[in-house]
Design a protein around this motif. Sequence first.
Motif, mmCIF file in Angstrom:
data_model
loop_
_atom_site.group_PDB
_atom_site.id
_atom_site.type_symbol
_atom_site.label_atom_id
_atom_site.label_comp_id
_atom_site.label_asym_id
_atom_site.label_seq_id
_atom_site.Cartn_x
_atom_site.Cartn_y
_atom_site.Cartn_z
ATOM 1 N N GLY A 205 2.988 4.090 2.396
ATOM 2 C CA GLY A 205 2.489 2.771 2.020
ATOM 3 C C GLY A 205 1.923 2.039 3.218
ATOM 4 N N CYS A 206 1.647 0.776 3.002
ATOM 5 C CA CYS A 206 1.007 -0.040 4.031
ATOM 6 C C CYS A 206 1.363 -1.497 3.756
ATOM 7 C CB CYS A 206 -0.509 0.151 3.935
ATOM 8 S SG CYS A 206 -1.430 -0.685 5.242
ATOM 9 N N PHE A 207 1.262 -2.347 4.795
ATOM 10 C CA PHE A 207 1.473 -3.771 4.519
ATOM 11 C C PHE A 207 0.178 -4.428 4.061
ATOM 12 C CE2 PHE A 207 0.915 -3.639 9.211
ATOM 13 C CZ PHE A 207 -0.269 -4.360 9.298
ATOM 14 N N GLY A 208 -0.951 -3.735 4.291
ATOM 15 C CA GLY A 208 -2.242 -4.259 3.844
ATOM 16 C C GLY A 208 -2.459 -3.972 2.368
ATOM 17 N N SER A 209 -3.511 -4.580 1.825
ATOM 18 C CA SER A 209 -3.832 -4.306 0.416
ATOM 19 C C SER A 209 -5.350 -4.394 0.246
ATOM 20 C CB SER A 209 -3.126 -5.295 -0.514
ATOM 21 O OG SER A 209 -3.412 -6.625 -0.103
ATOM 22 N N CYS A 210 -6.065 -3.599 1.047
ATOM 23 C CA CYS A 210 -7.525 -3.642 1.004
ATOM 24 C C CYS A 210 -8.006 -3.169 -0.378
ATOM 25 C CB CYS A 210 -8.102 -2.738 2.088
ATOM 26 S SG CYS A 210 -7.449 -3.147 3.726
ATOM 27 N N ASP A 211 -9.056 -3.840 -0.868
ATOM 28 C CA ASP A 211 -9.538 -3.569 -2.227
ATOM 29 C C ASP A 211 -9.921 -2.114 -2.469
ATOM 30 O OD1 ASP A 211 -9.259 -6.144 -2.910
ATOM 31 O OD2 ASP A 211 -11.396 -6.632 -3.050
ATOM 32 N N PHE A 212 -10.575 -1.508 -1.469
ATOM 33 C CA PHE A 212 -11.166 -0.186 -1.667
ATOM 34 C C PHE A 212 -10.161 0.951 -1.464
ATOM 35 C CE2 PHE A 212 -11.615 -1.647 2.659
ATOM 36 C CZ PHE A 212 -11.066 -0.600 3.377
ATOM 37 N N CYS A 213 -8.912 0.598 -1.149
ATOM 38 C CA CYS A 213 -7.952 1.613 -0.699
ATOM 39 C C CYS A 213 -6.934 1.947 -1.780
ATOM 40 C CB CYS A 213 -7.236 1.090 0.547
ATOM 41 S SG CYS A 213 -5.921 2.161 1.124
ATOM 42 N N VAL A 214 -6.743 3.243 -1.994
ATOM 43 C CA VAL A 214 -5.795 3.662 -3.026
ATOM 44 C C VAL A 214 -4.399 3.897 -2.420
ATOM 45 C CG1 VAL A 214 -6.153 6.177 -2.903
ATOM 46 C CG2 VAL A 214 -5.694 5.105 -5.103
ATOM 47 N N LEU A 215 -4.336 3.928 -1.083
ATOM 48 C CA LEU A 215 -3.096 4.387 -0.453
ATOM 49 C C LEU A 215 -1.944 3.395 -0.581
ATOM 50 C CD1 LEU A 215 -4.710 6.058 2.649
ATOM 51 C CD2 LEU A 215 -3.734 7.152 0.643
ATOM 52 N N TRP A 216 -2.224 2.102 -0.432
ATOM 53 C CA TRP A 216 -1.126 1.136 -0.581
ATOM 54 C C TRP A 216 -0.671 1.101 -2.031
ATOM 55 C CZ3 TRP A 216 -1.252 -3.128 -3.772
ATOM 56 C CH2 TRP A 216 -2.506 -3.591 -4.204
ATOM 57 N N ARG A 217 -1.608 1.412 -2.954
ATOM 58 C CA ARG A 217 -1.241 1.401 -4.376
ATOM 59 C C ARG A 217 -0.382 2.610 -4.724
ATOM 60 N NH1 ARG A 217 -6.680 -0.732 -4.112
ATOM 61 N NH2 ARG A 217 -6.904 -2.566 -5.413
ATOM 62 N N ASP A 259 -0.132 9.439 7.679
ATOM 63 C CA ASP A 259 0.135 8.069 7.243
ATOM 64 C C ASP A 259 -1.142 7.302 6.915
ATOM 65 O OD1 ASP A 259 1.990 9.070 9.416
ATOM 66 O OD2 ASP A 259 3.193 7.529 8.450
ATOM 67 N N PRO A 260 -1.086 6.488 5.855
ATOM 68 C CA PRO A 260 -2.230 5.604 5.596
ATOM 69 C C PRO A 260 -2.555 4.778 6.841
ATOM 70 C CG PRO A 260 -0.652 5.472 3.793
ATOM 71 C CD PRO A 260 -0.026 6.353 4.839
ATOM 72 N N CYS A 261 -1.499 4.350 7.544
ATOM 73 C CA CYS A 261 -1.692 3.524 8.731
ATOM 74 C C CYS A 261 -0.502 3.780 9.675
ATOM 75 C CB CYS A 261 -1.739 2.068 8.280
ATOM 76 S SG CYS A 261 -2.047 0.968 9.623
ATOM 77 N N PHE A 262 -0.733 4.671 10.640
ATOM 78 C CA PHE A 262 0.345 5.181 11.491
ATOM 79 C C PHE A 262 1.051 4.076 12.267
ATOM 80 C CE2 PHE A 262 1.359 6.803 15.836
ATOM 81 C CZ PHE A 262 2.389 7.669 15.497
ATOM 82 N N VAL A 289 -5.218 4.484 12.384
ATOM 83 C CA VAL A 289 -4.512 3.296 12.890
ATOM 84 C C VAL A 289 -5.292 2.024 12.577
ATOM 85 C CG1 VAL A 289 -3.339 4.479 14.792
ATOM 86 C CG2 VAL A 289 -5.636 3.587 15.135
ATOM 87 N N ARG A 290 -4.588 0.903 12.614
ATOM 88 C CA ARG A 290 -5.243 -0.405 12.485
ATOM 89 C C ARG A 290 -5.524 -0.944 13.875
ATOM 90 N NH1 ARG A 290 -4.226 -4.142 7.650
ATOM 91 N NH2 ARG A 290 -4.472 -5.818 9.175
ATOM 92 N N THR A 291 -6.665 -1.628 14.014
ATOM 93 C CA THR A 291 -7.031 -2.123 15.344
ATOM 94 C C THR A 291 -6.130 -3.282 15.777
ATOM 95 O OG1 THR A 291 -8.728 -3.473 14.299
ATOM 96 C CG2 THR A 291 -9.444 -1.385 15.266
ATOM 97 N N HIS A 330 -10.561 -7.985 1.376
ATOM 98 C CA HIS A 330 -9.154 -8.249 1.689
ATOM 99 C C HIS A 330 -8.647 -7.403 2.846
ATOM 100 C CE1 HIS A 330 -9.441 -9.846 -2.476
ATOM 101 N NE2 HIS A 330 -8.938 -10.875 -1.829
ATOM 102 N N LYS A 331 -9.547 -7.134 3.768
ATOM 103 C CA LYS A 331 -9.129 -6.410 4.982
ATOM 104 C C LYS A 331 -8.757 -7.466 6.013
ATOM 105 C CE LYS A 331 -9.176 -2.643 7.695
ATOM 106 N NZ LYS A 331 -8.886 -1.256 7.448
ATOM 107 N N THR A 332 -7.565 -7.355 6.570
ATOM 108 C CA THR A 332 -7.081 -8.457 7.407
ATOM 109 C C THR A 332 -7.194 -8.189 8.907
ATOM 110 O OG1 THR A 332 -4.856 -7.616 7.050
ATOM 111 C CG2 THR A 332 -5.541 -9.488 5.698
HETATM 112 S S1 SF4 Z 1 -7.331 0.510 4.194
HETATM 113 FE FE1 SF4 Z 1 -5.780 0.851 5.775
HETATM 114 S S2 SF4 Z 1 -5.015 -1.194 6.240
HETATM 115 FE FE2 SF4 Z 1 -6.067 -1.334 4.247
HETATM 116 S S3 SF4 Z 1 -4.439 -1.000 2.734
HETATM 117 FE FE3 SF4 Z 1 -5.388 0.974 3.115
HETATM 118 S S4 SF4 Z 1 -4.124 1.919 4.678
HETATM 119 FE FE4 SF4 Z 1 -3.645 -0.268 4.687
#
Ligand code: SF4
Length: 500
Positions: A205-217, A259-262, A289-291, A330-332
């Motif tokens: 999972g991830c703490f983010g919730s970007c619209d285009f991303c299936v991984l946090w879902r 990991d979606p976001c190591f 990784v996230r920047t 919704h990319k933070t």
């Molecule tokens: S795009 Fe990256 S930062 Fe955004 S929800 Fe997905 S894994 Fe997390």
Amino acid sequence: MNELFLFVRPPRPLWPFNSPASAFWPPLAFASLAAMLREQLPDLRVEILDAPALEMGWRTLAAEIAQRRPAFVGLGEEAVSCVEGLRLARLARDCGARVIAGGCFFGHVAPQVLATGLIDVVVHGEGELTLVELVQALREGSTAALAEVNGISFLSGDVVTTAPRQLVPDLDTLPLPAYDLLPVERYGARSVNHPRLAAVELSRGCFGSCDFCVLWRQMGRFAGDRLVPQLRVKSPERLLEEIRLLVQRYDRRYLGWVDPCFNADPRVPGQLAELLLRDGIHIGQSAWVRTDAMVRDAHSGALAHCVHSGLNEVYLGIERPDGESLSSLHKTSGVADAREALRILRGQFPQVLAIGSFIYGLPGDSPRTIRAIHRLVSELELDQFFFIPLTPLPGTTEWRTELWDSTGERFREFNFLPSGRPHGRHAELERALLWSLLTNWPWARVRNYVRRLLPGDERRRRVQWRLAARGARVHLRRILRNALGGGEEIGMVFPRWYES
Ligand code: SF4
Ligand code: B12
């Protein structure tokens, strides 16, 4: 003999930017699910058949399945391999197996995929707990038993979707992945840059919730009916145990973090790196990784530990050149974070290869947007970059059920590549991209290329040039075909053994 549960990854085409030597990673989902089944249902035989790793084509796979006669076949594909998933389901059905589909694609198209009649049950989200209960229910053989299993969909007249499955509360309680069921020695066997590759996960999972991303879902938590992002991490000690096993027993020399976001968690990657350093384990690693988290970890010292323990390749989802469109997705993490992260990497960690990923095709995007993204790419001193079209992946906000195609062929386009079609969805943007790549040479870009010629980290330079050569080949082929009037999609590459 005991019933067999067979996980199968069928033959498939390769992403053209991947080297054939490391285009297939160990299917960690299957290894993790298999370990759980083995632990909880000792009277079940569990096997994994990873056809691409064995360079096994469809004819051999069909014979293999017929010979093994599995009671259950498990599959889980990316959207782009929907065709292969359905073809495998048909094969498995013909051999009398019950077919269970899961993963980041099938879990988000359950009604549609069940309607094909090829799949018995779809598993949503995290699989380990669900699969154990599901196999028990299938053995029992009643609809009532199936309806008791949380996190699945099946047909009983209509589509029945059961209550959501709660996440595994503590990832350390998962059994160690069943590496022994995989042809471990095949992964990265001939790879120069990712030799003897292993796949490994620090978090889900991830703490983010970007619209285009299936991984946090895929690994999200249900709060009532609402899915919310949830990050879970393994402990550094548990991770050390996994890595020791991979290095010592399986002779692995490169770790691909899945990991979606190591670096989402501020503590565990750095703590693990310290344990690795303490034990004298130095092993090459790549990670998404996230920047913003990278900047944070540079200040805490965690990034330095990670790099010293072997992190040498990072993929950064930078996406856009402006705050406004990042917010619309919704990319933070922002452009300032990207600039700072690259400044730190280039100044302090020159051995780390940095690959940026950018997204285009948002409503309102024009050739100007593409030029702005390309300008940012040049300024950031990235080693390589990918332009990825906004893709309506099932589960994400862009998905529409009208896009479903029961042959699976339409999902071939969900390949994260420019289509290259003269009249395609993003044709104007893709022409602008190609034009910008060919003609736009600001000083920052020239300087980047010149730097690659200077002495520096050998691995970083080698990968850079290889990726550049592969990219040039893909685009030149497209230009040539277009010039000759053929028009070509920049598609996946079918290996010679695909049908064998
Ligand atoms: S795009 Fe990256 S930062 Fe955004 S929800 Fe997905 S894994 Fe997390
Ligand atoms: C490693 C990886 C690769 C590697 C190796 C690919 C390979 N085929 O060997 C590389 C880098 C080469 C690659 C390439 C591509 N990838 Co890739 N990849 C991944 C990655 C990072 C890890 C997968 C993994 O091991 N996850 C860890 C396991 C434990 O999690 P999981 O798969 O979600 O599994 C759990 C549940 O989903 C469920 N489950 C999964 N399968 C099943 C099956 C059953 C039967 C059951 C019951 C449950 C179940 O249970 C599991 C345990 O809880 C994922 C992102 C991610 N973090 O998942 C992207 C991901 C799978 N890739 C993706 C894509 C698009 C691609 C490419 C098309 C383009 C690209 N380059 O990114 C190519 C296609 C390559 C190909 N031909 O196969 C997308 C797929 C999106 C989609 N819905 O289709 C993902 C999700 C990344 C993303 N940005 O969205 N990829």
